[in-house]
Scaffold this motif. Structure first.
Motif, PDB file in Angstrom:
ATOM      1  N   LEU A 124       0.807  -1.221   0.000  1.00 41.98           N
ATOM      2  CA  LEU A 124       0.000   0.000   0.000  1.00 41.98           C
ATOM      3  C   LEU A 124       0.839   1.270   0.000  1.00 41.98           C
ATOM      4  CD1 LEU A 124      -2.876  -0.995   2.447  1.00 41.98           C
ATOM      5  CD2 LEU A 124      -2.838  -1.105  -0.046  1.00 41.98           C
ATOM      6  N   LEU A 125       1.992   1.242   0.623  1.00 41.43           N
ATOM      7  CA  LEU A 125       2.816   2.453   0.686  1.00 41.43           C
ATOM      8  C   LEU A 125       3.610   2.688  -0.592  1.00 41.43           C
ATOM      9  CD1 LEU A 125       4.091   2.361   4.391  1.00 41.43           C
ATOM     10  CD2 LEU A 125       2.096   3.535   3.418  1.00 41.43           C
ATOM     11  N   ALA A 126       3.698   1.690  -1.448  1.00 45.54           N
ATOM     12  CA  ALA A 126       4.364   1.872  -2.741  1.00 45.54           C
ATOM     13  C   ALA A 126       3.578   2.826  -3.631  1.00 45.54           C
ATOM     14  CB  ALA A 126       4.544   0.534  -3.444  1.00 45.54           C
ATOM     15  N   ASP A 127       2.268   2.891  -3.407  1.00 39.68           N
ATOM     16  CA  ASP A 127       1.389   3.797  -4.151  1.00 39.68           C
ATOM     17  C   ASP A 127       1.219   5.074  -3.328  1.00 39.68           C
ATOM     18  OD1 ASP A 127      -0.551   5.133  -5.545  1.00 39.68           O
ATOM     19  OD2 ASP A 127      -2.040   3.515  -5.457  1.00 39.68           O
ATOM     20  N   THR A 128       1.645   6.194  -3.872  1.00 39.44           N
ATOM     21  CA  THR A 128       1.637   7.453  -3.117  1.00 39.44           C
ATOM     22  C   THR A 128       0.334   8.231  -3.256  1.00 39.44           C
ATOM     23  OG1 THR A 128       2.687   8.613  -4.970  1.00 39.44           O
ATOM     24  CG2 THR A 128       4.142   7.682  -3.275  1.00 39.44           C
ATOM     25  N   THR A 129      -0.621   7.711  -4.020  1.00 40.43           N
ATOM     26  CA  THR A 129      -1.883   8.443  -4.185  1.00 40.43           C
ATOM     27  C   THR A 129      -2.733   8.338  -2.924  1.00 40.43           C
ATOM     28  OG1 THR A 129      -2.925   6.504  -5.195  1.00 40.43           O
ATOM     29  CG2 THR A 129      -1.917   8.109  -6.681  1.00 40.43           C
ATOM     30  N   LEU A 130      -3.646   9.297  -2.760  1.00 36.92           N
ATOM     31  CA  LEU A 130      -4.528   9.315  -1.607  1.00 36.92           C
ATOM     32  C   LEU A 130      -5.457   8.108  -1.643  1.00 36.92           C
ATOM     33  CD1 LEU A 130      -5.502  11.008   0.854  1.00 36.92           C
ATOM     34  CD2 LEU A 130      -7.155  12.085  -0.701  1.00 36.92           C
ATOM     35  N   GLY A 131      -5.631   7.461  -0.506  1.00 38.07           N
ATOM     36  CA  GLY A 131      -6.504   6.292  -0.454  1.00 38.07           C
ATOM     37  C   GLY A 131      -6.837   5.907   0.970  1.00 38.07           C
ATOM     38  N   LEU A 132      -7.886   5.104   1.111  1.00 36.31           N
ATOM     39  CA  LEU A 132      -8.341   4.622   2.409  1.00 36.31           C
ATOM     40  C   LEU A 132      -8.440   3.104   2.343  1.00 36.31           C
ATOM     41  CD1 LEU A 132      -9.588   5.066   5.244  1.00 36.31           C
ATOM     42  CD2 LEU A 132     -11.809   5.353   4.110  1.00 36.31           C
ATOM     43  N   TYR A 133      -7.799   2.423   3.303  1.00 37.01           N
ATOM     44  CA  TYR A 133      -7.730   0.967   3.264  1.00 37.01           C
ATOM     45  C   TYR A 133      -8.006   0.383   4.644  1.00 37.01           C
ATOM     46  CZ  TYR A 133      -5.382   2.034  -1.112  1.00 37.01           C
ATOM     47  OH  TYR A 133      -5.089   2.526  -2.350  1.00 37.01           O
ATOM     48  N   ASN A 134      -8.689  -0.764   4.636  1.00 40.60           N
ATOM     49  CA  ASN A 134      -8.984  -1.492   5.862  1.00 40.60           C
ATOM     50  C   ASN A 134      -8.370  -2.884   5.757  1.00 40.60           C
ATOM     51  OD1 ASN A 134     -10.259  -1.815   8.422  1.00 40.60           O
ATOM     52  ND2 ASN A 134     -11.873  -3.019   7.453  1.00 40.60           N
ATOM     53  N   ILE A 135      -7.434  -3.192   6.668  1.00 40.91           N
ATOM     54  CA  ILE A 135      -6.733  -4.475   6.643  1.00 40.91           C
ATOM     55  C   ILE A 135      -7.099  -5.271   7.887  1.00 40.91           C
ATOM     56  CG2 ILE A 135      -4.502  -5.617   6.398  1.00 40.91           C
ATOM     57  CD1 ILE A 135      -3.295  -3.010   5.482  1.00 40.91           C
ATOM     58  N   ASN A 136      -7.374  -6.563   7.691  1.00 43.25           N
ATOM     59  CA  ASN A 136      -7.654  -7.462   8.810  1.00 43.25           C
ATOM     60  C   ASN A 136      -6.789  -8.709   8.691  1.00 43.25           C
ATOM     61  OD1 ASN A 136     -10.189  -6.570  10.539  1.00 43.25           O
ATOM     62  ND2 ASN A 136     -10.557  -5.930   8.421  1.00 43.25           N
ATOM     63  N   PHE A 137      -6.171  -9.083   9.823  1.00 41.81           N
ATOM     64  CA  PHE A 137      -5.248 -10.216   9.858  1.00 41.81           C
ATOM     65  C   PHE A 137      -5.840 -11.364  10.679  1.00 41.81           C
ATOM     66  CE2 PHE A 137      -2.787  -6.331   9.490  1.00 41.81           C
ATOM     67  CZ  PHE A 137      -1.900  -6.613   8.458  1.00 41.81           C
ATOM     68  N   PRO A 138      -5.975 -12.548  10.084  1.00 40.74           N
ATOM     69  CA  PRO A 138      -6.342 -13.720  10.886  1.00 40.74           C
ATOM     70  C   PRO A 138      -5.157 -14.112  11.759  1.00 40.74           C
ATOM     71  CG  PRO A 138      -5.790 -14.390   8.661  1.00 40.74           C
ATOM     72  CD  PRO A 138      -5.735 -12.883   8.666  1.00 40.74           C
ATOM     73  N   PRO A 139      -5.362 -14.987  12.733  1.00 38.70           N
ATOM     74  CA  PRO A 139      -4.250 -15.325  13.638  1.00 38.70           C
ATOM     75  C   PRO A 139      -3.099 -16.057  12.965  1.00 38.70           C
ATOM     76  CG  PRO A 139      -6.202 -16.663  14.108  1.00 38.70           C
ATOM     77  CD  PRO A 139      -6.629 -15.596  13.161  1.00 38.70           C
ATOM     78  N   ALA A 140      -3.380 -16.806  11.886  1.00 36.90           N
ATOM     79  CA  ALA A 140      -2.323 -17.542  11.183  1.00 36.90           C
ATOM     80  C   ALA A 140      -2.532 -17.380   9.679  1.00 36.90           C
ATOM     81  CB  ALA A 140      -2.342 -19.017  11.575  1.00 36.90           C
ATOM     82  N   PRO A 141      -2.110 -16.243   9.120  1.00 37.82           N
ATOM     83  CA  PRO A 141      -2.392 -15.971   7.697  1.00 37.82           C
ATOM     84  C   PRO A 141      -1.649 -16.922   6.764  1.00 37.82           C
ATOM     85  CG  PRO A 141      -1.694 -13.988   8.892  1.00 37.82           C
ATOM     86  CD  PRO A 141      -1.378 -15.148   9.761  1.00 37.82           C
ATOM     87  N   LYS A 142      -2.267 -17.128   5.582  1.00 41.10           N
ATOM     88  CA  LYS A 142      -1.581 -17.920   4.561  1.00 41.10           C
ATOM     89  C   LYS A 142      -1.226 -17.096   3.333  1.00 41.10           C
ATOM     90  CE  LYS A 142      -5.963 -20.001   2.930  1.00 41.10           C
ATOM     91  NZ  LYS A 142      -6.704 -21.275   2.812  1.00 41.10           N
ATOM     92  N   ARG A 143      -1.964 -16.038   3.059  1.00 36.68           N
ATOM     93  CA  ARG A 143      -1.581 -15.065   2.044  1.00 36.68           C
ATOM     94  C   ARG A 143      -2.537 -13.882   2.088  1.00 36.68           C
ATOM     95  NH1 ARG A 143      -4.383 -15.362  -2.939  1.00 36.68           N
ATOM     96  NH2 ARG A 143      -5.658 -17.245  -3.231  1.00 36.68           N
ATOM     97  N   ILE A 144      -2.258 -12.873   1.244  1.00 33.91           N
ATOM     98  CA  ILE A 144      -3.045 -11.638   1.220  1.00 33.91           C
ATOM     99  C   ILE A 144      -4.080 -11.710   0.107  1.00 33.91           C
ATOM    100  CG2 ILE A 144      -2.922  -9.141   0.804  1.00 33.91           C
ATOM    101  CD1 ILE A 144      -0.089  -9.226   1.986  1.00 33.91           C
ATOM    102  N   LYS A 145      -5.258 -11.180   0.389  1.00 33.69           N
ATOM    103  CA  LYS A 145      -6.328 -11.185  -0.617  1.00 33.69           C
ATOM    104  C   LYS A 145      -7.035  -9.829  -0.620  1.00 33.69           C
ATOM    105  CE  LYS A 145     -10.184 -14.076  -2.219  1.00 33.69           C
ATOM    106  NZ  LYS A 145      -9.495 -14.468  -3.474  1.00 33.69           N
ATOM    107  N   TRP A 146      -7.253  -9.273  -1.815  1.00 38.58           N
ATOM    108  CA  TRP A 146      -8.063  -8.061  -1.956  1.00 38.58           C
ATOM    109  C   TRP A 146      -9.532  -8.449  -1.828  1.00 38.58           C
ATOM    110  CZ3 TRP A 146      -6.264  -3.150  -2.182  1.00 38.58           C
ATOM    111  CH2 TRP A 146      -4.904  -2.976  -2.451  1.00 38.58           C
ATOM    112  N   THR A 147     -10.291  -7.679  -1.065  1.00 41.64           N
ATOM    113  CA  THR A 147     -11.674  -8.056  -0.774  1.00 41.64           C
ATOM    114  C   THR A 147     -12.598  -6.841  -0.851  1.00 41.64           C
ATOM    115  OG1 THR A 147     -11.384  -7.682   1.607  1.00 41.64           O
ATOM    116  CG2 THR A 147     -10.955  -9.913   0.786  1.00 41.64           C
ATOM    117  N   ARG A 148     -13.900  -7.136  -0.823  1.00 43.37           N
ATOM    118  CA  ARG A 148     -14.898  -6.088  -0.645  1.00 43.37           C
ATOM    119  C   ARG A 148     -15.517  -6.232   0.740  1.00 43.37           C
ATOM    120  NH1 ARG A 148     -20.003  -8.386  -1.695  1.00 43.37           N
ATOM    121  NH2 ARG A 148     -19.869 -10.451  -2.684  1.00 43.37           N
ATOM    122  N   GLN A 149     -16.234  -5.223   1.173  1.00 43.73           N
ATOM    123  CA  GLN A 149     -16.862  -5.236   2.492  1.00 43.73           C
ATOM    124  C   GLN A 149     -18.013  -6.236   2.524  1.00 43.73           C
ATOM    125  OE1 GLN A 149     -18.656  -1.526   3.551  1.00 43.73           O
ATOM    126  NE2 GLN A 149     -19.231  -2.185   5.606  1.00 43.73           N
TER     127      GLN A 149
END
Length: 239
Positions: A150-175
């Motif tokens: 997320l910090l590689a992109d310098t444009t203005l944005g709002l993001y919500n990240i949630n981490f499970p206790p034992a993650p296996k990978r990252i996924k883009w999601t909708r609410q």
């Protein structure tokens, strides 16, 4: 990069210490956080009394840290006043997930929203809590990966990240949007005084590829959000 860190769990939370440690990989971090827990405060702003800040009683190595007698949104407003060179606001790591409908009342997400309202990128980070405190070392590498992304992109944005206790990978999601029972359960305390609990049992399972579904399946969920709540489809029927 100049980073402002806040939360809604308060300056004493281990989650903010874990986030501060991660933030140092990306630049200079400063902390401005509530002096007491402000969970589920939503986007409350203090206007009926003055705000003040004090040096944090907790030492964060190499980081200036202050506690504020206000809400998470207050902390961001005051923090950006104190540090006008801030490039991103990180809020968390919250002790408890902020998924689906909980976004409406989350103080963690409200802090990130306040940043965007003031023209600075905002990122909210939360993790699940069981019977004991989260093991932040289990998600440490995924916190860094998410911020790298997320910090590689310098444009203005709002993001919500949630981490499970034992993650296996990252996924883009909708609410996730689903209805809850909302039952009010009456009770009585030992002094005979009436009290009430409001239940939040979901009435349907989480929809696939939503934030809640992702975390339930051990994915880190990143949800891009926007401030405009306009129902564009309905609006077009009246224009």
């Amino acid at each position: 990069m100049k980073i402002l860190i806040t939360n809604d769990d308060g300056i004493y939370s281990p989650g903010i210490a874990a986030l501060a440690k991660a933030a140092l990989n990306f630049g200079q971090a400063r902390i401005v956080a509530p002096d007491v827990e402000q969970s589920s405060m939503g986007h409350a702003i203090t206007h009926s009394r003055p705000l003040s800040y004090k040096k944090s009683p907790i030492t964060f190595e190499g980081i200036d840290a202050y506690r504020v007698n206000g809400t998470p949104a207050d902390c961001v407003a005051l923090g950006l006043h104190m540090y006008p060179d801030t490039e991103v606001v990180l809020s968390g790591i919250n002790m408890g997930l902020n998924l689906g409908n909980s976004m409406w009342h989350s103080g963690t997400l409200a802090a990130a929203k306040q940043a965007v309202l003031l023209g600075v990128k905002g990122i909210a980070l939360s993790t699940s809590v069981g019977k004991s405190e989260p093991k932040f070392e289990n998600i440490e590498s995924y916190v860094k990966q998410s911020l790298d992304l997320l910090l590689a992109d310098t444009t203005l944005g709002l993001y919500n990240i949630n981490f499970p206790p034992a993650p296996k990978r990252i996924k883009w999601t909708r609410q996730s949007i689903r209805l809850y029972d909302g039952n009010v359960i009456p009770g009585e305390d030992p002094m005979g005084r009436k009290h009430f609990w409001i239940t939040v049992t979901p009435l349907a399972p989480a929809e696939e590829n939503t934030d809640r579904w992702a975390v339930e399946n051990s994915f880190v969920s990143i949800t891009p959000l926007r401030l405009d709540l306009t129902n564009e489809k309905e609006l077009t029927t009246y224009l």
